[in-house]
Design a protein around this motif. Structure first.
Motif, PDB file in Angstrom:
ATOM      1  N   TYR A  67       0.986  -1.301   0.018  1.00  0.00           N
ATOM      2  CA  TYR A  67      -0.344  -0.213  -0.328  1.00  0.00           C
ATOM      3  C   TYR A  67       0.959   1.034  -0.210  1.00  0.00           C
ATOM      4  CZ  TYR A  67       1.115  -0.415   4.902  1.00  0.00           C
ATOM      5  OH  TYR A  67       1.425   0.181   6.207  1.00  0.00           O
ATOM      6  N   GLU A  68       0.269   2.279   0.119  1.00  0.00           N
ATOM      7  CA  GLU A  68       0.954   3.295  -0.477  1.00  0.00           C
ATOM      8  C   GLU A  68       0.121   4.737   0.520  1.00  0.00           C
ATOM      9  OE1 GLU A  68       0.657   5.501  -4.310  1.00  0.00           O
ATOM     10  OE2 GLU A  68      -0.978   5.356  -4.245  1.00  0.00           O
ATOM     11  N   ILE A  69       0.878   5.855   0.958  1.00  0.00           N
ATOM     12  CA  ILE A  69       0.676   6.882   2.050  1.00  0.00           C
ATOM     13  C   ILE A  69       0.486   7.967   0.986  1.00  0.00           C
ATOM     14  CG2 ILE A  69       0.600   8.174   3.975  1.00  0.00           C
ATOM     15  CD1 ILE A  69       1.793   5.592   5.202  1.00  0.00           C
ATOM     16  N   TYR A  70      -0.411   8.762   0.727  1.00  0.00           N
ATOM     17  CA  TYR A  70      -0.060   9.142  -1.026  1.00  0.00           C
ATOM     18  C   TYR A  70      -0.754  10.807   0.003  1.00  0.00           C
ATOM     19  CZ  TYR A  70      -1.537  12.127  -4.618  1.00  0.00           C
ATOM     20  OH  TYR A  70      -1.378  13.009  -5.681  1.00  0.00           O
ATOM     21  N   ARG A  71      -1.033  11.389  -0.285  1.00  0.00           N
ATOM     22  CA  ARG A  71      -1.447  13.297   0.750  1.00  0.00           C
ATOM     23  C   ARG A  71      -2.439  12.468   2.046  1.00  0.00           C
ATOM     24  NH1 ARG A  71      -4.024  16.213  -4.417  1.00  0.00           N
ATOM     25  NH2 ARG A  71      -4.855  17.712  -3.193  1.00  0.00           N
ATOM     26  N   GLY A  72      -1.739  12.246   3.202  1.00  0.00           N
ATOM     27  CA  GLY A  72      -2.433  12.367   4.544  1.00  0.00           C
ATOM     28  C   GLY A  72      -2.966  10.998   4.331  1.00  0.00           C
ATOM     29  N   GLY A  73      -3.231   9.883   3.334  1.00  0.00           N
ATOM     30  CA  GLY A  73      -4.581   8.893   3.021  1.00  0.00           C
ATOM     31  C   GLY A  73      -3.646   7.764   3.205  1.00  0.00           C
ATOM     32  N   VAL A  74      -4.295   6.339   3.262  1.00  0.00           N
ATOM     33  CA  VAL A  74      -3.730   4.909   3.308  1.00  0.00           C
ATOM     34  C   VAL A  74      -4.421   4.320   2.383  1.00  0.00           C
ATOM     35  CG1 VAL A  74      -3.250   2.865   3.734  1.00  0.00           C
ATOM     36  CG2 VAL A  74      -2.729   4.706   5.724  1.00  0.00           C
ATOM     37  N   PHE A  75      -3.810   3.513   0.868  1.00  0.00           N
ATOM     38  CA  PHE A  75      -4.424   3.763  -0.754  1.00  0.00           C
ATOM     39  C   PHE A  75      -3.473   2.421  -0.969  1.00  0.00           C
ATOM     40  CE2 PHE A  75      -4.953   8.241  -0.253  1.00  0.00           C
ATOM     41  CZ  PHE A  75      -5.756   7.994  -0.573  1.00  0.00           C
ATOM     42  N   ASP A  76      -4.557   0.842  -1.150  1.00  0.00           N
ATOM     43  CA  ASP A  76      -4.164  -0.173  -1.461  1.00  0.00           C
ATOM     44  C   ASP A  76      -3.386   0.108  -2.822  1.00  0.00           C
ATOM     45  OD1 ASP A  76      -4.089  -2.789  -1.751  1.00  0.00           O
ATOM     46  OD2 ASP A  76      -6.194  -3.778  -0.612  1.00  0.00           O
ATOM     47  N   LEU A  77      -2.606  -0.682  -3.192  1.00  0.00           N
ATOM     48  CA  LEU A  77      -2.240  -0.995  -4.053  1.00  0.00           C
ATOM     49  C   LEU A  77      -2.267  -2.210  -4.896  1.00  0.00           C
ATOM     50  CD1 LEU A  77       1.610   0.613  -3.906  1.00  0.00           C
ATOM     51  CD2 LEU A  77      -0.487   1.739  -4.390  1.00  0.00           C
ATOM     52  N   LEU A  78      -2.946  -3.313  -4.107  1.00  0.00           N
ATOM     53  CA  LEU A  78      -2.905  -4.702  -5.298  1.00  0.00           C
ATOM     54  C   LEU A  78      -4.455  -4.022  -5.264  1.00  0.00           C
ATOM     55  CD1 LEU A  78      -1.308  -7.242  -2.187  1.00  0.00           C
ATOM     56  CD2 LEU A  78      -0.300  -6.352  -4.430  1.00  0.00           C
ATOM     57  N   ALA A  79      -5.046  -3.415  -4.187  1.00  0.00           N
ATOM     58  CA  ALA A  79      -6.367  -3.449  -5.309  1.00  0.00           C
ATOM     59  C   ALA A  79      -6.260  -2.953  -6.380  1.00  0.00           C
ATOM     60  CB  ALA A  79      -7.805  -3.798  -4.127  1.00  0.00           C
ATOM     61  N   ARG A  80      -5.869  -1.809  -6.133  1.00  0.00           N
ATOM     62  CA  ARG A  80      -5.680  -0.790  -7.472  1.00  0.00           C
ATOM     63  C   ARG A  80      -5.076  -1.801  -8.586  1.00  0.00           C
ATOM     64  NH1 ARG A  80      -2.860   4.855  -6.806  1.00  0.00           N
ATOM     65  NH2 ARG A  80      -3.827   4.787  -5.087  1.00  0.00           N
ATOM     66  N   SER A  81      -4.182  -2.417  -8.712  1.00  0.00           N
ATOM     67  CA  SER A  81      -3.826  -2.913  -9.626  1.00  0.00           C
ATOM     68  C   SER A  81      -4.599  -4.036 -10.237  1.00  0.00           C
ATOM     69  CB  SER A  81      -2.407  -3.371  -9.223  1.00  0.00           C
ATOM     70  OG  SER A  81      -2.548  -4.467  -8.344  1.00  0.00           O
ATOM     71  N   ASP A  82      -5.309  -4.396  -9.512  1.00  0.00           N
ATOM     72  CA  ASP A  82      -6.193  -5.312  -9.338  1.00  0.00           C
ATOM     73  C   ASP A  82      -8.045  -5.189 -10.508  1.00  0.00           C
ATOM     74  OD1 ASP A  82      -4.616  -7.267  -9.425  1.00  0.00           O
ATOM     75  OD2 ASP A  82      -5.554  -8.116  -7.458  1.00  0.00           O
ATOM     76  N   THR A  83      -8.484  -3.763 -10.059  1.00  0.00           N
ATOM     77  CA  THR A  83      -9.624  -3.614  -9.444  1.00  0.00           C
ATOM     78  C   THR A  83      -9.622  -1.870  -9.720  1.00  0.00           C
ATOM     79  OG1 THR A  83     -10.433  -2.957  -7.456  1.00  0.00           O
ATOM     80  CG2 THR A  83     -10.932  -5.413  -8.870  1.00  0.00           C
ATOM     81  N   GLY A  84      -9.013  -1.805 -10.075  1.00  0.00           N
ATOM     82  CA  GLY A  84      -8.446   0.200  -9.832  1.00  0.00           C
ATOM     83  C   GLY A  84      -9.508   0.809  -8.848  1.00  0.00           C
ATOM     84  N   ASP A  85      -9.740   0.290  -7.573  1.00  0.00           N
ATOM     85  CA  ASP A  85     -10.324   0.277  -6.186  1.00  0.00           C
ATOM     86  C   ASP A  85      -9.050   1.705  -5.891  1.00  0.00           C
ATOM     87  OD1 ASP A  85     -11.815   1.308  -4.214  1.00  0.00           O
ATOM     88  OD2 ASP A  85     -11.174  -0.575  -3.375  1.00  0.00           O
ATOM     89  N   ARG A  86      -9.858   2.981  -5.408  1.00  0.00           N
ATOM     90  CA  ARG A  86      -8.634   3.662  -4.572  1.00  0.00           C
ATOM     91  C   ARG A  86      -9.354   3.940  -3.446  1.00  0.00           C
ATOM     92  NH1 ARG A  86      -4.761   5.993  -7.782  1.00  0.00           N
ATOM     93  NH2 ARG A  86      -4.883   8.119  -6.081  1.00  0.00           N
ATOM     94  N   THR A  87     -10.430   2.923  -2.594  1.00  0.00           N
ATOM     95  CA  THR A  87     -10.615   3.597  -1.295  1.00  0.00           C
ATOM     96  C   THR A  87      -9.562   3.906  -0.394  1.00  0.00           C
ATOM     97  OG1 THR A  87     -12.454   2.070  -2.387  1.00  0.00           O
ATOM     98  CG2 THR A  87     -12.460   2.676   0.135  1.00  0.00           C
ATOM     99  N   ARG A  88      -9.583   4.883   0.422  1.00  0.00           N
ATOM    100  CA  ARG A  88      -8.925   5.168   1.608  1.00  0.00           C
ATOM    101  C   ARG A  88      -9.297   4.064   2.565  1.00  0.00           C
ATOM    102  NH1 ARG A  88      -7.013  10.608   2.935  1.00  0.00           N
ATOM    103  NH2 ARG A  88      -7.811  11.677   1.285  1.00  0.00           N
ATOM    104  N   LEU A  89      -8.312   3.864   2.935  1.00  0.00           N
ATOM    105  CA  LEU A  89      -7.988   2.936   4.084  1.00  0.00           C
ATOM    106  C   LEU A  89      -7.765   3.670   5.523  1.00  0.00           C
ATOM    107  CD1 LEU A  89      -6.719  -0.154   2.838  1.00  0.00           C
ATOM    108  CD2 LEU A  89      -9.047   0.271   2.627  1.00  0.00           C
ATOM    109  N   ALA A  90      -8.379   3.052   6.857  1.00  0.00           N
ATOM    110  CA  ALA A  90      -7.690   3.286   7.625  1.00  0.00           C
ATOM    111  C   ALA A  90      -7.293   2.727   9.070  1.00  0.00           C
ATOM    112  CB  ALA A  90      -9.015   4.089   9.233  1.00  0.00           C
ATOM    113  N   ILE A  91      -5.986   3.034   9.425  1.00  0.00           N
ATOM    114  CA  ILE A  91      -4.782   1.977  10.521  1.00  0.00           C
ATOM    115  C   ILE A  91      -5.922   2.761  12.012  1.00  0.00           C
ATOM    116  CG2 ILE A  91      -2.432   2.827  11.408  1.00  0.00           C
ATOM    117  CD1 ILE A  91      -2.203   3.548   8.663  1.00  0.00           C
ATOM    118  N   ARG A  92      -5.759   1.527  12.336  1.00  0.00           N
ATOM    119  CA  ARG A  92      -6.616   1.275  13.696  1.00  0.00           C
ATOM    120  C   ARG A  92      -5.449   0.224  14.171  1.00  0.00           C
ATOM    121  NH1 ARG A  92      -8.794   4.450  11.717  1.00  0.00           N
ATOM    122  NH2 ARG A  92     -11.118   4.379  11.631  1.00  0.00           N
ATOM    123  N   GLU A  93      -4.909   0.015  15.536  1.00  0.00           N
ATOM    124  CA  GLU A  93      -4.466  -0.784  16.928  1.00  0.00           C
ATOM    125  C   GLU A  93      -4.813  -1.288  17.786  1.00  0.00           C
ATOM    126  OE1 GLU A  93      -2.144   2.018  20.142  1.00  0.00           O
ATOM    127  OE2 GLU A  93      -0.707   3.373  17.975  1.00  0.00           O
TER     128      GLU A  93
END
Length: 529
Positions: A307-333
């Protein structure tokens, strides 16, 4: 024409006649009583003096013309080599290298101990290494010179160099040139002659792979200014990309992504072999642990996420390469304080070739842009995670991203850049640069807090990047390697100094003084050994 010194027979005769003087010679009244011989001697001395003055004037004129021609020739010569200042500073650097036996970069130390071997500080959980890249074609085109010197080891040991000098060019108050030499020491310094394989072995990545296969957390991250070679260190040399930069043809060279993936699967095969041998020996001895030893390591599985951290958001590179999904993900502990990316795609890998192919495809979906420093500049932080876990943990990871096991993270940080130095006026590029610098500044604050008082608050929540790196810095059995990439061009000197000061703070981190657990393989493999 009066004489510069008085004659002994001088006297004042204001009304004396001037007719008896030699024709064409004008004398002062002080010589009117002198004999014609004395007057002619005086006139001859004056003529010789005038001739000497004329000859001296002509000599000065010739010298000035010669100096003017020399300067014009020097300026013409220097115009194609960066200017007179660049030539003079380059000469100072050459003199320093001759004085310190560093005219050529140190030879590559094949088989040298890594930064985790030997009698190094066993209480530190992080190692800091420096990698200097060579001058690239665009810098050579602008006639920039090499302002970094990797010094050979003073003790002559068969180890990697550990000191680097930055040559900073300055001007005195009288505008004369001077150069300040800043020397820094780190765990290892790799010159432009060192390839990806030497960096891989020298930074101790094989040892970190053993540690991760043993169920622990390891982190390897590259940082530095834009176009300093971070992505090349991680992804390797791509002949097609080098052609875009205008460089000479180069052979393809794998980076840390590929070399680490190969090491993970090679280590897992070793663990399984050791477990099989242990099981056979246990059966011969009638041990009850035979089945456990054979089952544990053999059941290990490898999962990958990217995944990549772009402009303050987390984006899944594997999902983007498969389906083009650009959903912003959240980080939880989780309950143990370990950060997890919610909704992140995990895929199971069966070989290093699968990992390399998937990473190459996903990297193409990463945010890139053309900048003044690079035709293919990374505008995001890329995080590749390899997880080595059991069947149960793998099932949890594939379901919701949870579960335990060993985790090896390779992070390619975006390059730092001052807004005042950015050539692009595009708003998006400026926003990207601001977000990159913000996350790097937050990382710097975390490093400062880690190297400060023991009970000081550490602002890991300040950015997504520091949240991801938290486990690698403060985990009980975590190990981290920082690779600071430097550009050798003299125009990047200030950036290089900032990167080295940044790396120096990381090296001084002493948050946990307790000796960590030894870097080892899987528990079952250790038992088998």
């Amino acid at each position: 024409v009066g004489c510069s010194r008085p004659y002994p027979y001088t006297r004042s005769l204001p009304d004396a006649p001037m007719d008896d003087f030699a024709p064409g010679i004008v004398v002062t009244p002080d010589l009117q009583d002198a004999s014609p011989k004395e007057r002619m001697r005086h006139a001859g001395a004056i003529a010789r003096k005038i001739q000497e003055m004329d000859e001296a004037r002509e000599a000065r004129r010739k010298a000035a013309n010669a100096e003017r021609k020399r300067r014009d020739a020097q300026a013409e010569f220097a115009a194609g080599r960066g200017g007179v200042d660049a030539l003079e500073y380059a000469r100072m650097v050459a003199e320093y290298r001759r004085a310190h036996n560093a005219v050529a970069p140190p030879a590559v130390r094949h088989g040298a101990p890594s930064v985790w071997d030997g009698d190094r500080d066993s209480s530190s959980k992080i190692r800091v290494c420096i990698r200097k890249r060579p001058i690239i074609p665009i810098e050579a085109k602008h006639h920039e010179f090499d302002s970094l010197t990797v010094l050979p080891r003073a003790d002559g040991a068969n180890e990697h160099p550990n000191s680097l000098v930055v040559h900073e060019q300055k001007r005195k108050l009288d505008m004369s040139r001077e150069m300040t030499h800043h020397e820094y020491g780190f765990d290892a310094v790799f010159s432009e002659r060192a390839g990806a394989r030497e960096v891989f072995e020298g930074t101790g990545v094989p040892r970190l792979v053993q540690h991760a296969v043993g169920g622990n957390t390891c982190t390897i991250f590259c940082m530095g200014q834009t176009s300093s070679g971070k992505t090349v260190t991680m992804e390797g040399l791509d002949p097609a990309q080098e052609a875009l930069q205008g460089g000479e043809p180069v052979p393809e060279e794998p980076g840390l992504y590929a070399l680490t993936a190969r090491a993970v699967f090679a280590r897992m095969q070793e663990v399984r072999t050791l477990a099989t041998l242990s099981a056979g020996q246990s059966r011969r001895e009638g041990s009850r642990m035979a089945g456990v030893s054979a089952k544990g390591p053999a059941a290990l599985r490898v999962l990958i996420s990217f995944y990549e951290i772009y402009r303050g958001g987390v984006f899944d590179l594997l999902a983007r390469s498969d389906t083009g999904d650009r959903t912003r993900l959240a980080i939880r502990e989780d309950g143990k304080g370990v950060p997890n990316v919610v909704g992140l795609t995990h895929k199971e890998m069966n070989s290093a070739l699968e990992v390399e192919a998937l990473v190459k495809t996903a990297s193409a979906a990463r945010a890139m842009a053309v900048t003044a420093a690079n035709v293919r500049s990374s505008r995001s932080h890329a995080v590749l995670q390899l997880r080595v876990c059991s069947d149960e943990d793998a099932a949890k990871a594939l379901a919701d991203g949870g579960g335990g096991g060993g985790k090896l993270s390779l992070i390619d940080l975006a390059g730092s850049e001052r807004a005042s130095d950015a050539v692009s006026t595009d708003q998006q590029t400026r926003i990207e640069g601001a977000q990159i610098n913000k996350s790097l500044l937050c990382l710097k604050e975390c490093i400062r807090a880690l190297s400060g008082a023991r009970n000081q608050h550490i602002p890991f929540r300040g950015s997504k990047l520091t949240q991801v790196l938290k486990d690698g810095f403060v985990g009980a059995h975590s190990r981290s390697v920082m690779i600071a990439n430097l550009s050798p061009a003299n125009t990047s000197c200030e950036y290089s100094l900032n990167t080295l000061r940044y790396a120096q703070r990381v090296k001084e981190m002493s948050r946990d003084s307790a000796a960590p657990a030894p870097v080892a393989g899987h528990a079952a493999a250790a038992a088998a050994a």
